[in-house]
Design an enzyme around this catalytic site. Structure first.
Site, PDB file in Angstrom:
ATOM      1  N   SER A  55       0.862  -1.179   0.000  1.00 21.20           N
ATOM      2  CA  SER A  55       0.000   0.000   0.000  1.00 21.20           C
ATOM      3  C   SER A  55       0.892   1.219   0.000  1.00 21.20           C
ATOM      4  O   SER A  55       2.095   1.116   0.211  1.00 21.20           O
ATOM      5  CB  SER A  55      -0.902  -0.001   1.235  1.00 21.20           C
ATOM      6  OG  SER A  55      -1.772   1.110   1.229  1.00 21.20           O
ATOM      7  N   ARG A 304      -0.286  -4.033  -7.097  1.00 18.26           N
ATOM      8  CA  ARG A 304      -1.517  -4.703  -6.687  1.00 18.26           C
ATOM      9  C   ARG A 304      -2.702  -3.968  -7.293  1.00 18.26           C
ATOM     10  O   ARG A 304      -2.620  -2.779  -7.618  1.00 18.26           O
ATOM     11  CB  ARG A 304      -1.661  -4.726  -5.165  1.00 18.26           C
ATOM     12  CG  ARG A 304      -1.674  -3.360  -4.531  1.00 18.26           C
ATOM     13  CD  ARG A 304      -2.303  -3.367  -3.143  1.00 18.26           C
ATOM     14  NE  ARG A 304      -3.732  -3.594  -3.187  1.00 18.26           N
ATOM     15  CZ  ARG A 304      -4.537  -3.342  -2.165  1.00 18.26           C
ATOM     16  NH1 ARG A 304      -4.054  -2.867  -1.028  1.00 18.26           N
ATOM     17  NH2 ARG A 304      -5.838  -3.554  -2.266  1.00 18.26           N
ATOM     18  N   THR A 340      -7.150   1.538   4.189  1.00 17.61           N
ATOM     19  CA  THR A 340      -6.825   0.842   5.434  1.00 17.61           C
ATOM     20  C   THR A 340      -7.852   1.124   6.521  1.00 17.61           C
ATOM     21  O   THR A 340      -8.280   0.212   7.245  1.00 17.61           O
ATOM     22  CB  THR A 340      -5.422   1.248   5.918  1.00 17.61           C
ATOM     23  OG1 THR A 340      -4.462   0.924   4.905  1.00 17.61           O
ATOM     24  CG2 THR A 340      -5.051   0.520   7.197  1.00 17.61           C
ATOM     25  N   CYS A 497       0.434  -6.287 -17.531  1.00 17.42           N
ATOM     26  CA  CYS A 497       1.065  -7.010 -16.420  1.00 17.42           C
ATOM     27  C   CYS A 497       2.332  -6.285 -15.990  1.00 17.42           C
ATOM     28  O   CYS A 497       3.225  -6.034 -16.803  1.00 17.42           O
ATOM     29  CB  CYS A 497       1.413  -8.430 -16.828  1.00 17.42           C
ATOM     30  SG  CYS A 497       2.319  -9.318 -15.536  1.00 17.42           S
ATOM     31  N   CYS A 524       4.842 -13.797 -11.142  1.00 17.26           N
ATOM     32  CA  CYS A 524       3.595 -13.160 -10.711  1.00 17.26           C
ATOM     33  C   CYS A 524       3.710 -12.545  -9.312  1.00 17.26           C
ATOM     34  O   CYS A 524       4.100 -13.221  -8.355  1.00 17.26           O
ATOM     35  CB  CYS A 524       2.475 -14.185 -10.738  1.00 17.26           C
ATOM     36  SG  CYS A 524       0.876 -13.552 -10.203  1.00 17.26           S
ATOM     37  N   CYS A 527      -0.895  -9.316  -8.396  1.00 18.06           N
ATOM     38  CA  CYS A 527      -1.655  -8.065  -8.503  1.00 18.06           C
ATOM     39  C   CYS A 527      -3.064  -8.305  -9.041  1.00 18.06           C
ATOM     40  O   CYS A 527      -3.961  -7.496  -8.817  1.00 18.06           O
ATOM     41  CB  CYS A 527      -0.923  -7.055  -9.369  1.00 18.06           C
ATOM     42  SG  CYS A 527      -0.991  -7.377 -11.145  1.00 18.06           S
ATOM     43  N   CYS A 530      -4.549  -9.195 -14.564  1.00 15.10           N
ATOM     44  CA  CYS A 530      -4.962 -10.031 -15.701  1.00 15.10           C
ATOM     45  C   CYS A 530      -6.378 -10.560 -15.506  1.00 15.10           C
ATOM     46  O   CYS A 530      -7.158 -10.656 -16.456  1.00 15.10           O
ATOM     47  CB  CYS A 530      -3.979 -11.177 -15.887  1.00 15.10           C
ATOM     48  SG  CYS A 530      -3.692 -12.159 -14.393  1.00 15.10           S
TER      49      CYS A 530
END
Length: 555
Positions: A55, A304, A340, A497, A524, A527, A530
């Site tokens: 974050s 992410r 959050t 990606c 990977c 995130c 895709c």
């Protein structure tokens, strides 16, 4: 093969929580505060709590103040850098226009917030939870939802370990566990793979707008002391994106000469040639930004998805035996770039309703009070005020949409809106235009000092997966991927990606050259872009073997 496998061992709990992020941890802590004798377990797919947490993060402390009222007096509390300087800029090529703070809606004011590593915050919360008796199982990915005879959720099963790429058990094979519970809380983050299945099974999105998403890409830098300004928060929008493409950036100074820099790009963009990663690298070259990183060192990288739909897109969050909390439900506040506080508050609210149900001797029913109560809670009030910011931006573009969104946030502060509640329209997967109607984008080569390539970036995320395991990025129809994703849209997976997972490889040089779709699943970073952006919904992200994926250091 499944018929030949031994039965799973089962463990019984009062409450199972899927995900060791802020919402899941806050829920566990609140449950044990109210019901000390309740048995509570958290299953976390990361190798340790915080490993998969990414974050900004500039956090509103409202949830911490309510959950742990004395936290400000604790020496080890990881919320240390308070916001001192709050700046907003509109970028134009090589120029930047600072927007006066007095024009910004009050809810966008960051004073009183703290700049943190959310991963470190989660580790601290995990210690609090364990001290109260919560069991935490890191390195175990929940791979399946368990259902009872009446269709209610009765827990989850963790994935089998030691399965080869061909699906056959290896010598290291270990059967997964069944974690059964009276209530199960799903706190997987945005586009949770179990949450996605629950949305479909219980038709939880009926009557809601499509969920909208963005991809957030972040780097952590160690900068020179003369360029470090602890407590400085800087947000921008505009360049390098065009007026039709939504997104913006953050720059947070905190800790020991640390600067978190990130770029959020809305996934409703139209041009299949656009690359969020490359736009982020380009953004750093702006004069307002690049001087911060002169003689600095990049020490972290990650990405992410974030849920951006807000009020209109939150699904029904309660169903028999379980609830969605945090970003699994879509409680992030997009204009504030903050989730959050709402994640934790939603976890606490769910915990209070679960505790009441347990005290009444109930199990497996639908927690309707949580469903009806969140909109009138602090979470609902937070999202209601900003409900039109994203759809206005998408409808009218950056220049006009930001202004209208700001006006709407001002009037909502006063209790009314000129716009009512605007719809979002189609899902992000339906927003790409065919490549033939779009212009390719020529991105500059990385210099290795300020701008970088994907693979060197993934290296900094400490991403690792056991190579000999089933590919966790499942392609439903290879023929459709070639006929549509490549032939119509020019292979945008290789660009959207941020980790170099997808490639279209030319197999020969002849006039009838065949293109092969390659999935480098080891890269990977989870995130899930895709799963969101593929124009045919042809790619599905599922949890890999537990413990795999990134290990974010203090991100």
């Amino acid at each position: 093969m499944s018929d030949e496998l031994p039965a799973r061992e089962a463990m019984e709990f009062d409450v199972v929580i899927v995900g060791g992020g802020p919402s899941g941890l806050a829920a566990a802590i609140r449950l044990k505060q109210i019901s000390p004798d309740a048995s509570v377990v958290i299953v976390e797919k990361g190798a340790e709590v915080g490993a998969h947490i990414l974050s900004g993060a500039c956090v509103d402390p409202i949830a911490f103040d309510r959950l742990l009222p004395g936290w400000r007096d604790e020496a080890d509390a990881p919320l240390k850098t308070k916001v001192k300087d709050d700046r907003f800029y509109m970028l134009f090529g090589q120029r930047a226009l600072r927007l006066p703070n007095a024009l910004m809606p009050p809810l966008l004011n960051n004073h009183g917030a703290f700049i943190v590593s959310l991963g470190d915050v989660c580790k601290w919360l995990a210690a609090k939870a364990e001290a109260l008796g919560v069991e935490i199982y890191p390195g175990f990915a929940a791979s399946e939802v368990l259902f009872g005879d009446d269709g209610e959720v009765v827990g989850v099963a963790t994935g089998d370990m030691g399965v080869g790429r061909d699906g056959a058990p290896k010598d290291t094979f270990t059967r997964g566990m069944e974690l059964r519970a009276k209530y199960t809380l799903f706190a997987e983050g945005a586009r949770g793979h179990l949450g996605k299945r629950l949305l479909a099974r219980y038709d939880l999105c009926k009557g809601r707008e499509p969920q909208k998403f963005g991809i957030g890409i972040k780097e952590l830098w160690q900068v020179t002391p003369d360029r470090h300004h602890p407590g400085l928060v800087q947000h921008t929008f505009g360049w390098p994106l065009d007026n039709k493409t939504g997104g913006g950036s953050f720059l947070y100074h905190y800790g020991e000469n640390l600067v978190a820099v990130g770029f959020v790009l809305h996934l409703n963009y139209e041009n299949p040639y656009l690359s969020p990663f490359e736009e982020f690298q380009r953004f750093k070259t702006h004069p307002l930004v690049r001087r911060t990183f002169t003689d600095g060192k990049r020490i972290g990288y990650g990405a992410r998805a974030i849920a951006e739909g807000g009020w209109q897109s939150v699904p029904k969050v309660a169903f028999p035996g379980g609830v969605l909390i945090g970003d699994d439900a879509g409680f992030l506040n997009v204009p504030r770039i903050k989730g959050t506080h709402n994640a934790m508050l939603s976890g606490m609210l769910a915990a209070e309703h679960v505790a009441a149900a347990l005290a009444a001797g109930r199990a497996g029913d639908e927690l309707t009070d949580y469903e009806t109560g969140w909109r009138s809670s602090d979470v609902g009030r937070d999202l209601w005020k900003v409900r039109n910011a994203k759809p206005l931006w998408s409808r009218f573009g950056t220049a006009v949409g930001i202004g209208l969104g700001g006006l709407d946030m001002w009037t909502n502060t006063l209790g009314f809106s000129f716009f009512g509640t605007r719809p979002h329209g189609k899902p992000d997967s339906a927003c790409l235009k065919p490549a033939a109607s779009c212009r390719p984008i020529a991105y500059p080569k990385p210099d290795g000092v300020l701008t970088f390539d994907r693979l060197s970036s993934v290296y900094l995320s400490n991403t690792n997966h056991e190579e000999d395991q089933p590919v966790h990025l499942q392609l439903a129809d290879p023929g459709l991927q070639k006929a549509s994703e490549y032939d119509v849209f020019a292979g945008p997976s290789a660009r959207y990606c941020p980790a170099g997972v997808y490639e279209w490889v030319r197999e020969d040089d002849g006039p009838q050259a065949r293109m092969r779709f390659v999935i480098n699943a080891q890269n990977c970073v989870h995130c899930k872009t895709c799963d969101i952006k593929d124009p045919n919904g042809n790619i599905t992200w599922v949890a890999p073997e537990g413990g795999g994926g990134p290990v974010y250091p203090s991100m």
